[in-house]
Design a protein around this motif. Structure first.
Motif, mmCIF file in Angstrom:
data_model
loop_
_atom_site.group_PDB
_atom_site.id
_atom_site.type_symbol
_atom_site.label_atom_id
_atom_site.label_comp_id
_atom_site.label_asym_id
_atom_site.label_seq_id
_atom_site.Cartn_x
_atom_site.Cartn_y
_atom_site.Cartn_z
ATOM 1 N N TRP A 26 48.502 -2.625 16.051
ATOM 2 C CA TRP A 26 48.154 -2.002 17.338
ATOM 3 C C TRP A 26 48.037 -3.073 18.417
ATOM 4 C CZ3 TRP A 26 47.370 3.344 17.655
ATOM 5 C CH2 TRP A 26 47.277 4.020 16.435
ATOM 6 N N HIS A 27 48.984 -3.068 19.373
ATOM 7 C CA HIS A 27 48.901 -4.023 20.478
ATOM 8 C C HIS A 27 48.317 -3.380 21.720
ATOM 9 C CE1 HIS A 27 51.154 -7.807 19.407
ATOM 10 N NE2 HIS A 27 51.068 -7.124 18.301
ATOM 11 N N ASN A 28 48.347 -2.052 21.750
ATOM 12 C CA ASN A 28 47.876 -1.305 22.908
ATOM 13 C C ASN A 28 48.031 0.146 22.516
ATOM 14 O OD1 ASN A 28 47.080 -0.565 25.488
ATOM 15 N ND2 ASN A 28 48.545 -1.882 26.529
ATOM 16 N N TYR A 29 47.696 1.063 23.419
ATOM 17 C CA TYR A 29 48.004 2.476 23.186
ATOM 18 C C TYR A 29 49.168 2.861 24.082
ATOM 19 C CZ TYR A 29 43.393 2.714 20.982
ATOM 20 O OH TYR A 29 42.315 2.499 20.178
ATOM 21 N N GLY A 30 50.175 3.489 23.492
ATOM 22 C CA GLY A 30 51.341 3.907 24.260
ATOM 23 C C GLY A 30 50.978 4.876 25.369
ATOM 24 N N TYR A 31 50.015 5.787 25.072
ATOM 25 C CA TYR A 31 49.704 6.818 26.074
ATOM 26 C C TYR A 31 49.060 6.228 27.325
ATOM 27 C CZ TYR A 31 44.699 6.982 24.784
ATOM 28 O OH TYR A 31 43.390 6.674 24.577
ATOM 29 N N THR A 32 48.350 5.098 27.189
ATOM 30 C CA THR A 32 47.741 4.494 28.386
ATOM 31 C C THR A 32 48.810 3.857 29.268
ATOM 32 O OG1 THR A 32 47.275 2.362 27.298
ATOM 33 C CG2 THR A 32 45.525 4.025 27.244
ATOM 34 N N ILE A 33 49.880 3.364 28.642
ATOM 35 C CA ILE A 33 50.990 2.788 29.419
ATOM 36 C C ILE A 33 51.728 3.917 30.155
ATOM 37 C CG2 ILE A 33 53.204 1.566 29.261
ATOM 38 C CD1 ILE A 33 51.986 -0.005 26.914
ATOM 39 N N LEU A 67 56.184 6.357 19.561
ATOM 40 C CA LEU A 67 56.758 7.711 19.572
ATOM 41 C C LEU A 67 58.270 7.571 19.605
ATOM 42 C CD1 LEU A 67 55.519 10.687 20.125
ATOM 43 C CD2 LEU A 67 56.448 10.424 22.399
ATOM 44 N N PRO A 68 59.018 7.901 18.565
ATOM 45 C CA PRO A 68 58.631 8.574 17.327
ATOM 46 C C PRO A 68 58.415 7.633 16.135
ATOM 47 C CG PRO A 68 61.001 8.571 17.544
ATOM 48 C CD PRO A 68 60.466 7.756 18.680
ATOM 49 N N ALA A 69 58.302 6.331 16.379
ATOM 50 C CA ALA A 69 58.381 5.363 15.268
ATOM 51 C C ALA A 69 57.312 5.546 14.192
ATOM 52 C CB ALA A 69 58.327 3.931 15.828
ATOM 53 N N ILE A 70 56.066 5.882 14.587
ATOM 54 C CA ILE A 70 55.009 5.982 13.572
ATOM 55 C C ILE A 70 55.339 7.099 12.578
ATOM 56 C CG2 ILE A 70 52.548 6.314 13.116
ATOM 57 C CD1 ILE A 70 51.918 5.387 15.930
ATOM 58 N N ALA A 71 55.705 8.278 13.112
ATOM 59 C CA ALA A 71 56.009 9.418 12.245
ATOM 60 C C ALA A 71 57.208 9.112 11.341
ATOM 61 C CB ALA A 71 56.276 10.654 13.093
ATOM 62 N N VAL A 72 58.234 8.486 11.916
ATOM 63 C CA VAL A 72 59.446 8.174 11.148
ATOM 64 C C VAL A 72 59.128 7.167 10.035
ATOM 65 C CG1 VAL A 72 61.745 7.131 11.269
ATOM 66 C CG2 VAL A 72 60.992 8.694 13.065
ATOM 67 N N ALA A 73 58.360 6.130 10.387
ATOM 68 C CA ALA A 73 58.006 5.115 9.386
ATOM 69 C C ALA A 73 57.174 5.740 8.263
ATOM 70 C CB ALA A 73 57.237 3.975 10.044
ATOM 71 N N TRP A 74 56.307 6.690 8.625
ATOM 72 C CA TRP A 74 55.471 7.357 7.621
ATOM 73 C C TRP A 74 56.339 8.166 6.654
ATOM 74 C CZ3 TRP A 74 54.086 12.785 7.274
ATOM 75 C CH2 TRP A 74 53.112 13.042 6.304
ATOM 76 N N VAL A 75 57.333 8.890 7.195
ATOM 77 C CA VAL A 75 58.256 9.662 6.353
ATOM 78 C C VAL A 75 59.026 8.717 5.427
ATOM 79 C CG1 VAL A 75 60.333 11.124 6.376
ATOM 80 C CG2 VAL A 75 58.462 11.576 7.987
ATOM 81 N N ALA A 76 59.502 7.587 5.992
ATOM 82 C CA ALA A 76 60.248 6.614 5.183
ATOM 83 C C ALA A 76 59.359 6.059 4.071
ATOM 84 C CB ALA A 76 60.770 5.494 6.069
ATOM 85 N N TYR A 110 49.343 12.606 19.527
ATOM 86 C CA TYR A 110 50.256 12.094 18.497
ATOM 87 C C TYR A 110 49.773 10.749 17.953
ATOM 88 C CZ TYR A 110 54.356 9.514 16.812
ATOM 89 O OH TYR A 110 55.203 8.721 16.070
ATOM 90 N N GLU A 111 49.420 9.848 18.873
ATOM 91 C CA GLU A 111 49.033 8.490 18.470
ATOM 92 C C GLU A 111 47.769 8.511 17.605
ATOM 93 O OE1 GLU A 111 49.696 4.395 21.048
ATOM 94 O OE2 GLU A 111 49.466 6.287 22.107
ATOM 95 N N LYS A 112 46.806 9.327 18.021
ATOM 96 C CA LYS A 112 45.542 9.388 17.277
ATOM 97 C C LYS A 112 45.743 10.023 15.904
ATOM 98 C CE LYS A 112 42.159 8.901 20.845
ATOM 99 N NZ LYS A 112 40.935 9.366 21.488
ATOM 100 N N LEU A 113 46.575 11.074 15.850
ATOM 101 C CA LEU A 113 46.801 11.773 14.582
ATOM 102 C C LEU A 113 47.628 10.913 13.627
ATOM 103 C CD1 LEU A 113 46.572 14.603 13.095
ATOM 104 C CD2 LEU A 113 48.905 14.966 13.874
ATOM 105 N N PHE A 114 48.796 10.477 14.091
ATOM 106 C CA PHE A 114 49.709 9.755 13.209
ATOM 107 C C PHE A 114 49.212 8.338 12.911
ATOM 108 C CE2 PHE A 114 52.364 13.303 14.070
ATOM 109 C CZ PHE A 114 53.164 13.419 12.946
ATOM 110 N N GLY A 115 48.419 7.791 13.855
ATOM 111 C CA GLY A 115 47.844 6.468 13.614
ATOM 112 C C GLY A 115 47.008 6.422 12.347
#
Length: 402
Positions: free
Chosen positions: A93-100, A72-81, A118-123
């Motif tokens: 995927w090394h882990n889920y950000g939301y669990t951390i 967050l926000p890297a996945i969305a930004v990388a997708w736009v790029a 966000y993670e589930k949708l943008f993933g």
């Protein structure tokens, strides 16, 4: 060529490579006004703009490979790029950000819920997905409908057993700053150069391990909430107790590496423990010395509990690369890496860890015993190295597009 966005200083091999271009990410100083949630939202938006601006300035890539977390926000930004360049997006995927995040805020905090959504949708917007365990592969498929390939973390080639001469050099270097590495007794002959663990005959440069030397235990930690460090301290208290009761156990030098928020708190606790037979040392190590120390140690201890139960501790991967047996704290998919009673032991609490230390170090340093057989098993288990593993698993994926 490869462009790499980095915040901290990477390993020397990366810096020296002609194929890799480093693009520094801007350091964001905190915003101090308004509620925490507001500050966080503003920070994410500013980071997203900075990141997109930086990414669109580099040459058009064929692929963008992104490690999550942080997503967050890297996945969305990388997708736009990727849309802009018509590139393929690969999420590692090394882990889920939301669990951390939930370790600090609790599972039901609005931030954690937003991050999860966000993670589930943008993933799902990625073209390819890599993950670190079969348990995670399963979870991504069942919960997010994401098809991933398991690429186990593997040690880099410089994680290996350290030759005795190099061990001695490292100990002598550390002895300059850290008491536990200095020799315990006065030298018998004047022409030996000594550390707590080794001595070198200065006439012929021959190095041997010191008789009656302490055992060297190493644990690396990020000093954060997801590692309960008191488990190790409690086990060491029990170990000291065993020695006082007359058990044939060596003194211990316990080296704890890493930096993080709780380091000062635990250093305070460590200073209150008045051990006679155990010395605890929290040195600052240069990046190049860490593999050398792992390759010299007698036992590794890992207190990493996965926040999701789906990732594996990288530090154990590195220890195994150095053929260093490990005691690791239990969580669900740890068995994909640590085989209990084969390359290490798995414990659930400090009592169990103390028992394991006793079993492993009884009669140390005579050759026989479990430590020796674990090390032999690690030597013979011819592990793949990182680059070989990548070639086998990821290259075929990329080849589909050529």
């Amino acid at each position: 060529g490869l462009s790499l966005l980095a915040e901290s200083r990477p390993h020397g091999d990366v810096l020296r490579s002609g194929e890799i271009r480093l693009v520094p990410g801007a350091e964001l100083r905190g915003l101090r006004v308004g509620p925490k949630l507001f500050q966080y939202v503003i920070k994410v938006i500013v980071q997203a703009i900075q990141l997109l601006y930086t990414m669109l300035k580099i040459d058009k890539p064929s692929y963008i490979l992104l490690q999550n977390p942080p997503g967050l926000p890297a996945i969305a930004v990388a997708w736009v790029a990727c849309l802009f360049w018509r590139s393929k997006l690969i999420i590692d995927w090394h882990n889920y950000g939301y669990t951390i995040m939930s370790l600090n805020h609790g599972k039901n905090h609005p931030l954690v819920q937003i991050a999860k959504w966000y993670e589930k949708l943008f993933g799902r917007l990625s073209d390819y997905n890599l993950c670190v365990t079969n348990a995670m592969k399963e979870d991504l498929w069942v919960n997010c409908n994401i098809k991933a390939v398991t690429l186990y973390d593997k040690p880099a080639s410089y994680f290996k057993e350290t030759p005795l001469e190099l061990q001695h050099r490292l100990y002598m270097k550390l002895a300059k700053d850290y008491e536990p590495f200095k020799p315990r007794t006065e030298a018998v002959s004047s022409n030996a150069q000594r550390s707590a663990f080794t001595e070198m005959d200065e006439k012929n440069g021959h190095v041997i391990k010191t008789r009656g030397r302490p055992a060297l235990l190493i644990s690396s930690t990020s000093w954060t909430e997801d590692e309960d460090f008191s488990v190790l301290l409690k086990a060491l208290e029990d170990y000291e107790h065993y020695i006082n009761e007359g058990a044939k156990l060596p003194s211990l030098v316990c080296v704890i590496t890493g930096k993080g928020p709780l380091k000062d708190y635990y250093n305070g606790l460590i200073n209150k423990l008045h051990f006679k037979h155990i010395q605890i040392c929290t040195p600052w190590l240069e990046a190049e010395d860490y593999p050398l120390l792992l390759g010299s140690a007698d036992l590794g201890v890992c207190l990493h509990k996965s926040s999701s139960g789906l990732d594996l501790p990288m530090k154990v991967v590195d220890m195994f690369g150095c053929c260093l047996p490990v005691c690791a704290i239990y969580f669900d998919c740890l068995h994909e890496l640590v085989k209990h009673d084969e390359n290490g032991l798995i414990f659930r609490d400090s009592n169990e860890l103390a028992e394991q230390l006793k079993v492993l170090f009884l009669g140390f340093p005579t050759l026989e015993g479990k430590l020796h057989s674990f090390r032999k098993n690690l030597r013979t288990s011819k592990q793949l190295r990182w680059d070989e593993s990548w070639d086998q698993t990821v290259l075929p994926l990329l080849g589909q597009n050529e």
